[in-house]
Write an enzyme that holds these catalytic residues in place. Sequence first.
Site, PDB file in Angstrom:
ATOM      1  N   ARG A 180     -48.129   0.942  29.918  1.00 47.29           N
ATOM      2  CA  ARG A 180     -47.792   0.167  31.116  1.00 47.29           C
ATOM      3  C   ARG A 180     -46.646   0.855  31.836  1.00 47.29           C
ATOM      4  O   ARG A 180     -45.492   0.609  31.517  1.00 47.29           O
ATOM      5  CB  ARG A 180     -47.319  -1.222  30.734  1.00 47.29           C
ATOM      6  N   ASP A 222     -43.959   1.390  34.708  1.00 48.01           N
ATOM      7  CA  ASP A 222     -43.246   0.453  35.584  1.00 48.01           C
ATOM      8  C   ASP A 222     -43.441   0.791  37.065  1.00 48.01           C
ATOM      9  O   ASP A 222     -43.964   1.848  37.398  1.00 48.01           O
ATOM     10  CB  ASP A 222     -41.748   0.505  35.283  1.00 48.01           C
ATOM     11  N   ARG A 254     -36.119   6.645  30.148  1.00 48.40           N
ATOM     12  CA  ARG A 254     -35.123   6.596  31.226  1.00 48.40           C
ATOM     13  C   ARG A 254     -33.705   6.486  30.687  1.00 48.40           C
ATOM     14  O   ARG A 254     -32.772   7.045  31.265  1.00 48.40           O
ATOM     15  CB  ARG A 254     -35.461   5.441  32.177  1.00 48.40           C
TER      16      ARG A 254
END
Lengths: 247, 247
Positions: B52, B54, B200
């Site tokens: 998934r 973002d 990230r």
Amino acid sequence: MRNVKLTVAYDGTNYHGFQEQRGTGLATVQEVLELCLGRLAGRRVQVTGAGRTDAGVHALGQVVNFDAAGWPIPVERIPLAMNGLLPGDVVVTEAREVGQDFHARFSARAKIYRYTIWNNRIPSPFNRLYSSFWPVPLNDEAMSQACDHLLGRHDFKCFQASGATVKTTVRTLYRAEVIREGTLVHFVFKGDGFLYNMVRIMTGTLLQVGMGKASPDSIRNLLESRQRAQAGPTMPPQGLCLEHVEY
Amino acid sequence: MRNVKLTVAYDGTNYHGFQEQRGTGLATVQEVLELCLGRLAGRRVQVTGAGRTDAGVHALGQVVNFDAAGWPIPVERIPLAMNGLLPGDVVVTEAREVGQDFHARFSARAKIYRYTIWNNRIPSPFNRLYSSFWPVPLNDEAMSQACDHLLGRHDFKCFQASGATVKTTVRTLYRAEVIREGTLVHFVFKGDGFLYNMVRIMTGTLLQVGMGKASPDSIRNLLESRQRAQAGPTMPPQGLCLEHVEY
């Protein structure tokens, strides 16, 4: 007058070209630059651009100049100051003080344009805004041979958009090259000037050669014909980039 | 059931992530794929994605599978058929028939993510959507040393977005690498699974090391701390790309 030269890179996707279009309400790169300079200077600032890129066309090295008389910011700080205000798709890469007689457009001695093709059966979502999708295989060698016929001083009228008016259609091409970089094919042209849509039509014509629909030597007859209808199609804007202006 | 596996590349700029968000009215990549498949199949089609991503995150090799039972199109023609209908920012790069038990998410053995930095004082209008602007010079060697401490099986809890809940925060990293390509710096990670925002936050932490604000060896204590607050900032989404899923 304090004459300042800016080098500007922009993603033209969201602009209706470089040049201001008074009263149309359409965003242009020139307007964005003038708005930004106006905010910094506290007065109306007008810029002069080296070339008028069309809607959707990009630039890596567009050049503009403007009068910075009485402006408090040191020239070397202009890029940082402007980039802090400009939208992300317009970037000032360099600022330099130049002589009174420097004019971004009239002082230009040569320009380099690059047209980029994404040459693959499968399109690329990341290159779609900066290249044209071309799924058909190409003969790079034939296109290179065709490029050689474009070099030098010629009447390039066949590569001018029909309807365009200009005093003379004679230009000199110093460089015409096909550079393959994996699935990307770059058509690079350096000339003393370019007619309206000239790079996009030359690229469309070279692609016809690359597909075997015309021979490399046919370029000679094409130039002599001076007929737009004999040349290839005008390629779409997003593959085109004004790379560099030489002074 | 006729189980078909698609490899999908997308520019995530204009999407609110990969996964369908029922009732929100926000466009997701999954919805775009299902709409396209639905038009081709003449019935509702549901796809299952490997990961998934973002909002704003890209993919070069996202993988989905769906049931193509009773579908008239030969598998090898699916990419062309879908790409003719899909918007330009979503592209199907490959289609293959797979075994009944293949599940895009649960069958995945490893994933490769890449985080890209534009490391220059001057931002780039062309890379702004596919990288993060980072004007401060970086010590690549220090970041590479820090990467070595990330390799292997660890509790990566310190790199998980606070508030995320998951059974175990232990993962195995097979590859953690810093690759410089001119002004672009790529952080490449291959692992058996990734926690929420892990790539990230790892990148944000490596950049602290690259700026000299933390030592390469500090990564060891950081992992042991299991404290999100001890790690670096979460980098913005546009630098992240799901490169490949291994089965």
